[in-house]
Every structure is written in structure tokens, then in C-alpha cells.
Design a protein around this motif. Structure first.
Motif, PDB file in Angstrom:
ATOM      1  N   UNK A   3       0.865  -1.363  -0.130  1.00  0.00           N
ATOM      2  CA  UNK A   3       0.167  -0.124  -0.089  1.00  0.00           C
ATOM      3  C   UNK A   3       0.941   1.262   0.037  1.00  0.00           C
ATOM      4  N   UNK A   4       0.165   2.280  -0.314  1.00  0.00           N
ATOM      5  CA  UNK A   4       0.948   3.533  -0.217  1.00  0.00           C
ATOM      6  C   UNK A   4       1.681   3.747   0.820  1.00  0.00           C
ATOM      7  N   UNK A   5       1.531   3.731   2.172  1.00  0.00           N
ATOM      8  CA  UNK A   5       2.290   4.037   3.348  1.00  0.00           C
ATOM      9  C   UNK A   5       3.464   3.054   3.101  1.00  0.00           C
ATOM     10  N   UNK A  16       7.458   3.893   3.227  1.00  0.00           N
ATOM     11  CA  UNK A  16       8.325   2.848   4.266  1.00  0.00           C
ATOM     12  C   UNK A  16       9.425   2.289   3.701  1.00  0.00           C
ATOM     13  N   UNK A  56       0.978   7.983  -7.404  1.00  0.00           N
ATOM     14  CA  UNK A  56       0.236   6.633  -7.675  1.00  0.00           C
ATOM     15  C   UNK A  56      -1.037   6.737  -8.663  1.00  0.00           C
ATOM     16  N   UNK A  64      -8.279  -3.675  -3.381  1.00  0.00           N
ATOM     17  CA  UNK A  64      -8.176  -3.518  -1.674  1.00  0.00           C
ATOM     18  C   UNK A  64      -8.272  -5.042  -1.093  1.00  0.00           C
ATOM     19  N   UNK A 114      -5.024  -6.108   5.722  1.00  0.00           N
ATOM     20  CA  UNK A 114      -3.631  -6.072   5.986  1.00  0.00           C
ATOM     21  C   UNK A 114      -3.487  -7.137   7.157  1.00  0.00           C
ATOM     22  N   UNK A 163      -6.959  -1.815   2.905  1.00  0.00           N
ATOM     23  CA  UNK A 163      -6.014  -1.010   2.448  1.00  0.00           C
ATOM     24  C   UNK A 163      -5.661  -1.360   1.124  1.00  0.00           C
ATOM     25  N   UNK A 164      -5.419  -0.313   0.309  1.00  0.00           N
ATOM     26  CA  UNK A 164      -5.155  -0.383  -1.022  1.00  0.00           C
ATOM     27  C   UNK A 164      -3.840  -0.717  -1.431  1.00  0.00           C
ATOM     28  N   UNK A 187      -1.137  -1.809  -4.175  1.00  0.00           N
ATOM     29  CA  UNK A 187      -0.688  -1.393  -5.357  1.00  0.00           C
ATOM     30  C   UNK A 187       0.261  -2.722  -5.986  1.00  0.00           C
ATOM     31  N   UNK A 223     -13.293   5.976  -1.569  1.00  0.00           N
ATOM     32  CA  UNK A 223     -12.239   5.289  -1.387  1.00  0.00           C
ATOM     33  C   UNK A 223     -10.734   5.769  -1.364  1.00  0.00           C
ATOM     34  N   UNK A 269     -10.636   7.020   2.093  1.00  0.00           N
ATOM     35  CA  UNK A 269      -9.981   5.606   3.142  1.00  0.00           C
ATOM     36  C   UNK A 269      -8.601   5.276   2.964  1.00  0.00           C
ATOM     37  N   UNK A 270      -8.103   5.341   1.807  1.00  0.00           N
ATOM     38  CA  UNK A 270      -6.790   5.261   1.657  1.00  0.00           C
ATOM     39  C   UNK A 270      -5.913   6.384   2.453  1.00  0.00           C
ATOM     40  N   UNK A 300      -5.942   5.454   5.952  1.00  0.00           N
ATOM     41  CA  UNK A 300      -5.176   4.505   6.443  1.00  0.00           C
ATOM     42  C   UNK A 300      -3.894   4.909   6.672  1.00  0.00           C
ATOM     43  N   UNK A 301      -3.334   5.790   5.671  1.00  0.00           N
ATOM     44  CA  UNK A 301      -2.089   6.399   5.627  1.00  0.00           C
ATOM     45  C   UNK A 301      -1.496   7.038   6.699  1.00  0.00           C
ATOM     46  N   UNK A 331      -1.373   4.736   9.859  1.00  0.00           N
ATOM     47  CA  UNK A 331      -0.395   3.800   9.865  1.00  0.00           C
ATOM     48  C   UNK A 331       0.917   5.003  10.381  1.00  0.00           C
ATOM     49  N   UNK A 332       0.931   6.321   9.747  1.00  0.00           N
ATOM     50  CA  UNK A 332       2.122   7.006   9.997  1.00  0.00           C
ATOM     51  C   UNK A 332       2.059   7.440  11.345  1.00  0.00           C
ATOM     52  N   UNK A 361       3.252   4.647  13.729  1.00  0.00           N
ATOM     53  CA  UNK A 361       4.799   4.737  13.586  1.00  0.00           C
ATOM     54  C   UNK A 361       5.215   5.795  14.492  1.00  0.00           C
TER      55      UNK A 361
END
Lengths: 113, 899
Positions: free
Chosen positions: A28-30, A34, A55, A68, A71, A77-78, A80, B23, B26-27, B30-31, B34-35, B38
Motif C-alpha cells: 500500500x501507499x504507506x 516506508x 500513484x 483492496x 492487511x 488497504x489499497x 498497488x 475510497x 479511506x486510503x 489508512x496512511x 499507519x504513520x 509509527x
């Protein structure tokens, strides 16, 4: 130039980095941001703000695709994934980067001498 | 990615825009999650702070959403939905403009759609048959009389058949209405058609049962046969499966049913009963045979124009060879479907309607454009601010256009709905009055093509009222518009002044029609047709079937008249002898149905000018029997009723009604006044003078209002008239069965006597009134909307002009000019333009009426025009005063600020 902030060097090579990362495994993007950081041992840090537009663009161009998935920690999560044309594009990017790199190195050596 | 994949993906993106956006959110969420996790984990930051930093690192969510739209090419969609929303809001925000605009444009669209569909329906060149566009009508036209020469067709058919290579299956028909007699039921009049056997081959429609007519059915002495239509078979004959082979009676003759045609087939006009055409050219002199309609198919490979050329050439040869009958006769070939319209008059009328509609659309479009332009001009500051904030010209023009589309779209929808309703009503009326006389392929309806046409009109109108003003409004520099006073930079040049003058002129011309239409409409709503007499009398119109097919037209007429007069007289006697007594009154038409005649009043030296001015006039002139007035309870107001002496040759008595007396005789002494029919064409000798012997009350009697339905009653000689209308009532026969009683009685008198519809006088009058009311309603709506639009236009233009001069007015009053003087000056300018408009309109209208030569109504019009001029002046002054006062209230300092 601080090693963690190298946007100028990154500009233009973001597609290369994304494609390279996705060629190893879909994420996914994050995860992409990372992974780039980890793989470059902290030297390269993708500007998160420019990652998503890139993206979008690459998906539109057809070099990557997404779907989708859930995780490991059970979240949606999307993910790619690189496409066949993405792999060809990656190879071209690598070749052209290498040519550029060789050219630049040569130039720097000449000017140092 | 292939082109198709790309297109599909793009379509998915466009239509799944909302899904895509949610969507994407949502993406991003999510990012950020997660960040933040972290940061908490690796850097030990407080969760809230970690979240904030994650957001900052990502950049604005809205920015990403925008880039998503841009990236997917859906940005314009968001713009469009915003434009639509804004446009709808504008419709609500300016309710007056919306009302006036939608009203005007929807009237235009209604008329446009009606005219378009009607013209399309009647000019469609293809019949609903196999290769229906290749069926043609052939007709001889007498070019001198500008009329059909159908009596020449029978003989010419032989020539055409022998010589023309471009046509096949040459056929003919004539309509022969006749009574259909069924066991235990009153006779029914059907529009039977005698048609050559080849006519069925032209139609190429197989019978649903049995067979159709063959050539040998038409030879002399062959048994009488008939083919029935599906509708008739179902409705009148109960759809009996074994109908083929049975006998039915048509008039006096028994016919064997040989076949039933399938549903929907009513060729050649609108027919349900077909019998063989048994005419031989040998039995008649050339040019004196019964009238026939001729049709055929184009031969395989032949074109319409080839057939036209060939038949024209044959026609010219005939004109040379048969001088006595064909000297002025020319042969024409037209597509069958339009042959019913193929008269110069009908074609001229259609063109006239189209020109009229075009003109009306233009007037209404221009009017709405003026109003919208004035509003756009008053929004110049808003437009400038938006431009300054970064809106592109394209964006602003787009939005103004969207506003126009919203307005015209609503109007087009309303217009189509109304047009549909109008057609529905017309169809209803036609079904009641002349169901089987309208060709079966003509349907008045809103078709998809009409909807496309209306949509086209809406777009064109939107371009006129939205795009052009928008382009003009956005042409100027932002700074000009921002400088303060709204509309200051939008100029209304000479063309707009001309438009204002034209507006007024058009209204002056439109209002009299609107006013007259509305007034009559209101009056008609008030008329009550129900009286004990109109409810108890039915109107029956006996007609004569011509079942002696061998006689030529002229002789048939004479024979018919004699037989008819005899039949009607006997029918009367029998009806009057019905149990309990019957009452029969003959007339040429009920008042509403009688045609207009042109009259001339003999003026006296003592007559006032208004009577002189109206001495040439039109009035309905029914012929009635002496008993008419008593039967319908029409009171005699002066003089006497008709007596038997009035029917003798040389007698000249007429009776007029109260309206006629009031309107054309000025309410003075009526008895002894002389009136005559004006000749149809100039140069002809006038008819002899007739003398007014009585004045009767108006009938039908208007309620609560004075009437303008002038009538002249002429005495009726029943035996010399065809057809005659009989008002019948019978004491002991209930109304519901009276019609059947009349039909049966007539049948026993003469099987040739037939009736189409029999109904009460009240319902007949009501029907006539409904038709008239609908037409009037149309005229009224059109006229009123033109006037309303013009008034709104004048208001908009006037207030806009004054608003634009606000600064100038402010400066002048700062320099010491008196308020009254400035106000007067503004008014004078406005009045000058309105006055010019009134003058042009009045002169044009006067010229039109002079040309039409109707001096009676002309006086009325002058009166109305004066009223209208007053109205326009009031509108003009009102629209000037408000803005002018506001302008005078401007502080000189404020007015000078821009300098």
C-alpha cells in the motif's frame, strides 16, 4: 543536503522508486514510502504529499494497478501492484537512470581533474 | 492498456466518481493511521500530536481529492454539478424572471412542437405499408379553375394503363358512405369504399381471414361481395369467427362477406368496408364520369420523378388530343400519403403557419433575451469579482449558459407537456366529430423527433438568451466592472434602443388579439347551453347514400335532391306521428355551426358614424324554419317571426338577434332595415336587399354578460336544401333511444337515408364551444405572454438604462440640477422610445386591418390600441421611476468616487 531530505534528487525519480519497490512485492501507499526509506537505509525519504498524486497518475498510465486487501493487522488497504507494462517502464527508467548516472559521474570527474 | 480498456476505466471513473472519492479518502485515512502509529511507536510522541504530524506530512486532503479529479478527468463534472446547482438556485432567486421566461418560452415551445408535429404528421411521405413511400396518387388538375378534375380520371386510366411504364397496379376508389344493417339494431352509417381489386395489390396486405376482392368480382353481374375491416368486424359483428361466407346488408343490397382485413388496415383513407369498384369508361362521356381517386405503385426501379415526367407528358398529349375536356387539365403525380394535402391552398397555409411560428419564436426569444441580458448586466460586479478571484472566462460563460439552459430546459419540458395535452384534446375532438374522415396514417402526437426538436429549440434559445449576453458581459476589463457601479461598463447601444422600440410595437400589435381572445373566452365560459329545449332536442342530419353508381355526378345530384327532399318530408311525417307526438324543426345548422356570411347594411342619413363604420360586416347566418324560435324558447323582442309567405319566391324577410341589433344597428329601430349579402368576389352583382322583420333574443343565451355573437336568421325552404338538420324530440321516446328510433324510421322510409351522429343540441353546442374555446385559449395565452414579455422587457431595459446612468445623475444633482428636472428628463427619454414603439405598432396594425378591410372590428381595435398605449406608458414610467429615484438618492461623493 541532509540525507533524509533529498527532494531535488528525488524529483523525476519517484516513478522509478515506486516501480522498483512494487517490483519486489505489492504493497500500500504507506508501505511504499516506508520500504523506500528502509531500502535506501534512510537516505531517500519520499514526500508523502507527492506520493499519492504519483500513484494516481501511474495507475492511469497503466504501469501499476491496485485492489483492496486486508492487511496483517486486519485493516482494509489499497494494495498497488506493478503491471507488465510497468515492468517494461521500470527497465527503461533504470537504463536511462544508469546512462544519466554514468554521464554525470564522467562530467564530475572531468571537472574535479 | 488498450484504448477500449482505457475508455472503460475512464467511464467507470466518471460514473463511479463518488465511490472513487470515498475510497481515496479511506486510503489517505489508512496512511495517516499507519504513520501516526509509527511515530508513536518509533519516536514516542503523544498520539494526538503524532496524528497532527502525519496529516502535515501528507499535505491537504482536499488538495489530493482535487488532484484525483484532475487526474481522472472528472473536474468538469464537479463544475457541471456546481453550475447546475447554481442555475437552479438562480431560477428560485429570480422568481419573476423565471416565471416570465418560462411562460414565454414554454408558449413558444408548445407552438413550435405543435406546428412541427402537425406538419410532420401531414407531410410524411410514406404510408404505413410495405414500401409505403412508393405508393403514389395520380390526379388531373384543372389549372384554370385551380381545382381537381376527377371526372376525367375514369377515361384517362385506360390511357395511363396502356402508356405509362413507370407505374404498376393502377387503381381507383371512391368513398360511398352507406347504411350497414344488422339484425335487431339501428342502421349504422359506414364510410364504405368502392375500390378496384388492384388496390389491394398496391396495399400488399394479406387478409386476416378469407380473401380480398379479385378482378372478377368487379365484372358486371358478379355477385355483391364485401371485405370488412378488423375494427368493424370486432365492434359491430361481435368478432364472429365464421363471418366469412355470411351475408350482410349495405343499404338496400345484400353482400357476401368474403374476407376480413387485419387490425390497423384502413386503406385508402380510413375505411372499414370495401366493395368492388364497378365502373366502366364505356358507360360515360369523357370528362363526365363519376369522380374517382386514382393511385398506383411505382414500377420496380422507377423513381417518383420519372413517373412525374412520364405522366405529365402523357397528360400534355391528352390535352392536345382531347381539347374539349382536357384543354386546361394537367396530370400530377405525388406521394400518396401527401395527396390529401396537395392543394395550393393547404400548402400555402402550411408555409404560412411555419413562417408565423418562426416569427413568434423569434419575438419570444428576443424578449426573454432582453430580460436575461439586463439581469446579466446587473450582475457585472459579481462577474468581475469572480474573475478577479481566478475564475476563467470560459467558466463564467459556462455558468451563465447553464443558467440559460436551466430556464429553457424547464420551459421546453412544460411546453412539451402542454403540447401533448393539446394533441390529446384535438384527437378527442376529432374522434367525436370526424373520426373516420382523417386518413388513418395521420396521428397528431408528440413523437421522439418532436422531443429532439424541442430540445434543439431549448439549446438555441439558451444560446440566444445565455451565451450571447454572457460573452458580452465578460468581454470587458475586470477593473471596469470592479470600479463600483454595477452595469457601468455594459453598454446598451442603438440596437438595444431599437429593440425596446420594437418590443413596444410588437406588444401594440399583439394585445388586441390577446384582449379580444381573452374576452371572448371568458364570455364563452359563462354561456350555459343547457335549456329544457336544448336538452330534449336531438340533432339528426340525414344524408343520402348514392347507391346508383352508374349515374354521372351532375345527374346524381339532381336525382339525389329529389329523392332526399321526398325522404326527409316522409321521415318528418313519421317522426311527428310517433306515439305521444313528435316535434321536428328543420334548420341548416345550429347557430354555432353555421358559417360566416358577408353582409352589407343599407345606411340611412340618420345613422351615426359607428353604424356607418360597421355597415360592412360578417355574421353567422343559419337558415331556420318558422317554428324554430318557439321550439327553442327564443323570445321575440320586436317585430314578427317567419311566416309561410316568407318562403315564396321574391320574399326577403330576415330576423336578427339581439347582438346583431345592438352591435350593427346601434340598438335603434331594427324593423325595416335592409341588409344584403355582399358578393364573394369584387365585380359580381350583389344579392337583393333583405328586410329585417323581427328581433329575437340571443340563442344560446349568454349569462351575466353582453354578447357579441351577431346572427342573421334566414327562412328555410327544406325541400331545396341538402343536407338538412332536423331537431327532433318525442314525448314518449326516451332520449337514449331516440337516435335509434330516428335511424330505424329513416331506414323504413328510404334505405339511402343515413346519419352519422345523433346527439342533443346541448352537447353539440358544447362540443362546438369546446373547439372554439381551445383555439381562443391558445390565442389568449400567446397574446398575453407576448404582452407580458414585452412589459417585462421594457421594465428590464428601462431600469437597466437608468441604473447605468446613476453616476451621471448623481453628478448632475451634485452640480445643482433640480431633482424634478433630472427625473423629467429621464422620463422624457423613456417616453420618447415607448411613444415611437406605440406609433410603429399602431401604424402597422392599422395597415393590416385596412388591408383586411374589416372596418367594424377596426374601430374596436383603435379603442383597444389606445388602452394598450396607456398600459405601455404606465409600464414604461413605472420601470423608470424606481431606478431614477434610487439614482437621485445617490450621494454626489459616492457618485464621484469612481472618477
Amino acid at each position: 543536503m541532509s540525507p533524509r531530505n533529498a527532494p531535488d534528487t528525488l524529483r523525476g525519480s519517484l516513478d522509478l522508486l515506486v516501480l522498483k519497490t512494487l517490483s519486489l512485492e505489492p504493497t500500500h501507499g504507506w508501505g511504499i514510502s516506508q520500504r523506500i526509506q528502509q531500502m535506501s537505509k534512510g537516505v531517500l525519504d519520499v514526500n508523502q504529499g507527492s506520493l499519492y498524486p504519483a500513484l494516481q497518475r501511474m495507475e492511469k498510465d497503466g504501469t501499476i494497478t491496485s485492489d483492496w486487501k486486508t492487511t496483517d493487522n486486519n485493516r482494509q488497504a489499497r494494495y498497488y501492484r506493478i503491471t507488465a507494462s510497468g515492468r517494461r517502464a521500470l527497465q527503461q527508467e533504470i537504463d536511462s537512470y544508469r546512462r544519466f548516472h554514468v554521464g554525470l559521474e564522467t562530467l564530475l570527474r572531468v571537472s574535479e581533474a | 492498456m488498450s484504448v477500449i480498456d482505457g475508455a472503460l476505466a475512464r467511464l467507470r471513473l466518471i460514473f463511479g466518481r463518488r465511490t472513487a472519492e470515498s475510497r481515496f479518502e479511506s486510503e489517505l485515512r489508512f496512511h495517516v493511521d499507519m504513520e501516526a502509529e509509527r511515530l508513536v511507536r518509533e519516536e514516542g510522541i503523544d498520539p494526538a500530536e503524532a496524528r497532527r504530524r502525519a496529516f502535515v506530512a501528507l499535505g491537504g486532503v482536499e488538495k489530493h481529492r482535487e488532484s484525483l479529479r484532475d487526474g481522472r478527468g472528472t473536474a468538469w463534472l464537479a463544475g457541471l454539478s456546481l453550475d447546475t446547482k447554481l442555475a437552479m438556485r438562480m431560477l428560485v432567486k429570480y422568481p419573476a424572471l423565471t416565471f416570465v421566461g418560462v411562460l414565454g418560452l414554454s408558449v413558444a415551445v408548445t407552438i413550435g412542437a405543435l406546428a412541427f408535429s402537425a406538419v410532420n404528421a401531414v407531410t410524411a411521405t410514406a404510408l404505413p405499408l410495405d414500401e409505403g413511400d412508393r405508393v403514389i396518387a395520380i390526379r388531373n388538375i384543372d389549372v384554370l379553375k385551380n381545382d381537381d378534375a376527377r371526372q376525367t380520371h375514369l377515361h384517362d386510366m385506360d390511357t395511363w394503363r396502356a402508356n405509362a411504364r413507370t407505374i404498376a397496379d393502377l387503381s381507383a376508389y371512391r368513398i360511398a358512405p352507406v347504411n350497414l344493417l344488422l339484425e335487431g339494431m339501428a342502421p349504422v352509417s359506414v364510410r364504405a369504399v368502392e375500390m378496384s381489386a388492384s388496390g389491394f395489390r398496391v396495399a400488399r396486405v394479406a387478409p386476416a381471414m378469407g380473401r380480398y376482392i379479385r378482378d372478377d368480382d368487379a365484372r358486371p353481374g358478379a355477385p355483391d361481395v364485401v371485405v370488412l375491416g378488423h375494427d368493424l368486424w370486432q365492434k359491430r359483428l361481435g368478432g364472429k369467427a365464421d363471418i366469412v361466407g355470411t351475408m350482410i346488408e349495405l343499404g338496400t343490397r345484400r353482400h357476401e362477406v368474403i374476407g376480413v382485413m387485419p387490425a390497423g388496415f384502413a386503406f385508402p383513407e380510413n375505411n372499414q368496408v370495401w366493395t368492388p369498384l364497378r365502373l366502366s369508361a364505356l358507360d360515360f362521356r369523357r370528362g363526365a364520369s363519376p369522380s374517382l381517386n386514382v393511385f398506383a405503385r411505382l414500377a420496380p426501379g422507377a423513381s417518383l420523378s420519372a413517373a412525374q415526367r412520364e405522366l405529365a407528358t402523357i397528360g400534355e398529349r391528352l390535352a392536345r388530343d382531347e381539347r374539349a375536356t382536357h384543354e386546361n387539365v394537367r396530370t400530377r403525380v405525388v406521394p400518396y400519403a401527401v395527396s390529401f394535402l396537395d392543394t395550393p391552398f393547404a400548402i400555402r397555409l402550411l408555409h404560412l403557419v411555419q413562417v408565423g411560428v418562426g416569427f413568434l419564436l423569434l419575438i419570444i426569444g428576443t424578449n426573454v433575451a432582453v430580460i436575461v441580458y439586463a439581469r446579466t448586466a446587473s450582475r457585472a460586479t459579481e462577474i468581475a469579482v469572480r474573475t478577479a478571484l481566478g475564475a476563467s472566462r470560459r467558466r463564467i460563460v459556462g455558468q451563465l449558459f447553464a443558467e440559460a439552459v436551466a430556464l429553457t430546459g424547464v420551459a421546453a419540458t412544460v411546453g412539451l407537456v402542454v403540447a401533448n395535452e393539446v394533441f390529446r384534446r384535438i384527437e378527442q375532438m376529432v374522434r367525436i366529430s370526424a373520426d373516420d374522415q382523417v386518413p388513418y396514417w395521420i396521428h397528431l402526437e408528440i413523437t421522439p423527433v418532436t422531443v429532439v426538436y424541442a430540445a434543439g429549440l431549448a439549446v438555441v434559445a439558451a444560446v440566444i438568451i445565455g451565451l450571447i449576453p454572457a460573452l458580452k458581459a465578460t468581454k470587458h476589463q475586470v477593473t471596469d466592472n470592479l470600479r463600483g457601479i454595477s452595469g457601468a461598463s455594459m453598454r446598451l447601444g442603438k440596437s438595444w434602443t431599437a429593440l425596446l422600440v420594437a418590443q413596444v410595437a410588437v406588444s401594440v400589435m399583439a394585445l388586441p388579439f390577446a384582449a379580444q381572445g381573452s374576452w371572448t373566452w371568458i364570455k364563452m365560459m359563462l354561456v350555459d347551453y343547457g335549456t329544457p329545449a336544448t336538452r330534449s332536442f336531438v340533432i339528426a342530419e340525414p344524408l343520402m347514400s348514392l347507391d346508383d353508381p352508374q349515374a354521372p355526378d351532375t345527374m346524381r345530384m339532381r336525382v339525389r335532391q329529389a329523392r332526399y327532399a321526398q325522404g326527409v318530408a316522409e321521415l318528418r311525417r313519421r317522426l311527428e306521428a310517433l306515439p305521444g307526438g313528435g316535434e321536428v324543426v328543420a334548420m341548416s345548422a345550429i347557430p354555432k355551426q353555421s358559417g360566416m356570411s358577408h353582409f352589407e347594411l343599407e345606411t340611412l342619413p340618420t345613422d351615426v358614424d359607428s353604424i356607418r363604420a360597421r355597415s360592412q360586416h360578417d355574421a353567422r347566418a343559419p337558415r331556420v324554419e318558422a317554428s324554430y324560435f318557439k321550439a327553442f324558447d327564443v323570445p321575440l323582442l320586436a317585430g314578427r317571426e317567419f311566416n309561410p309567405a316568407d318562403l315564396t319566391p321574391g320574399a326577403n324577410a330576415i330576423i336578427v338577434n339581439r347582438s346583431y341589433h345592438a352591435f350593427y344597428l346601434g340598438g335603434g329601430n331594427a324593423l325595416g332595415r335592409r341588409v344584403r349579402l355582399r358578393p364573394e368576389r369584387p365585380g359580381e352583382n350583389p344579392e337583393p336587399w333583405m328586410e329585417v322583420v323581427g328581433v329575437v333574443e340571443d340563442f344560446p343565451r349568454p349569462v351575466g354578460t353582453e354578447s357579441y355573437a351577431p346572427l342573421v336568421y334566414l327562412p328555410m325552404r327544406t325541400e331545396a336544401s341538402y343536407p338538412v338538420k332536423l331537431a327532433v324530440r318525442a314525448k314518449n321516446v326516451p332520449l337514449a333511444t331516440l337516435g335509434d328510433e330516428i335511424r330505424k324510421t329513416a331506414m323504413s322510409v328510404d334505405p339511402g337515408l343515413r346519419f352519422t351522429s345523433i346527439q342533443t343540441v346541448e352537447s353539440l353546442m358544447q362540443q362546438e364551444a369546446d373547439t372554439e374555446r381551445m383555439a381562443l385559449l391558445g390565442i389568449m395565452l400567446v397574446g398575453l405572454s407576448v404582452v407580458l414579455l414585452a412589459s417585462a422587457g421594457i421594465y428590464a431595459l428601462m431600469s437597466f438604462t437608468v441604473t447605468r446612468r446613476r453616476r451621471e445623475i448623481g453628478i448632475r444633482s451634485a452640480l445643482g440640477a433640480s431633482r424634478a428636472r433630472v427625473l423629467l428628463e429621464i422620463l422624457a427619454k423613456a417616453l420618447k422610445q415607448i411613444g415611437l414603439g406605440i406609433a410603429i405598432g399602431s401604424v402597422t396594425l392599422t395597415v393590416i386591418y385596412r388591408l383586411a378591410g374589416d372596418s367594424g372590428t377596426y374601430l374596436e381595435l383603435v379603442k383597444m390600441m389606445l388602452e394598450l398605449a396607456g398600459l405601455m406608458l404606465v409600464v414604461g414610467v413605472l420601470s423608470t421611476i424606481g431606478p431614477a429615484r434610487r439614482a437621485l438618492g445617490v450621494q454626489p461623493t459616492e457618485a464621484l468616487k469612481g472618477e
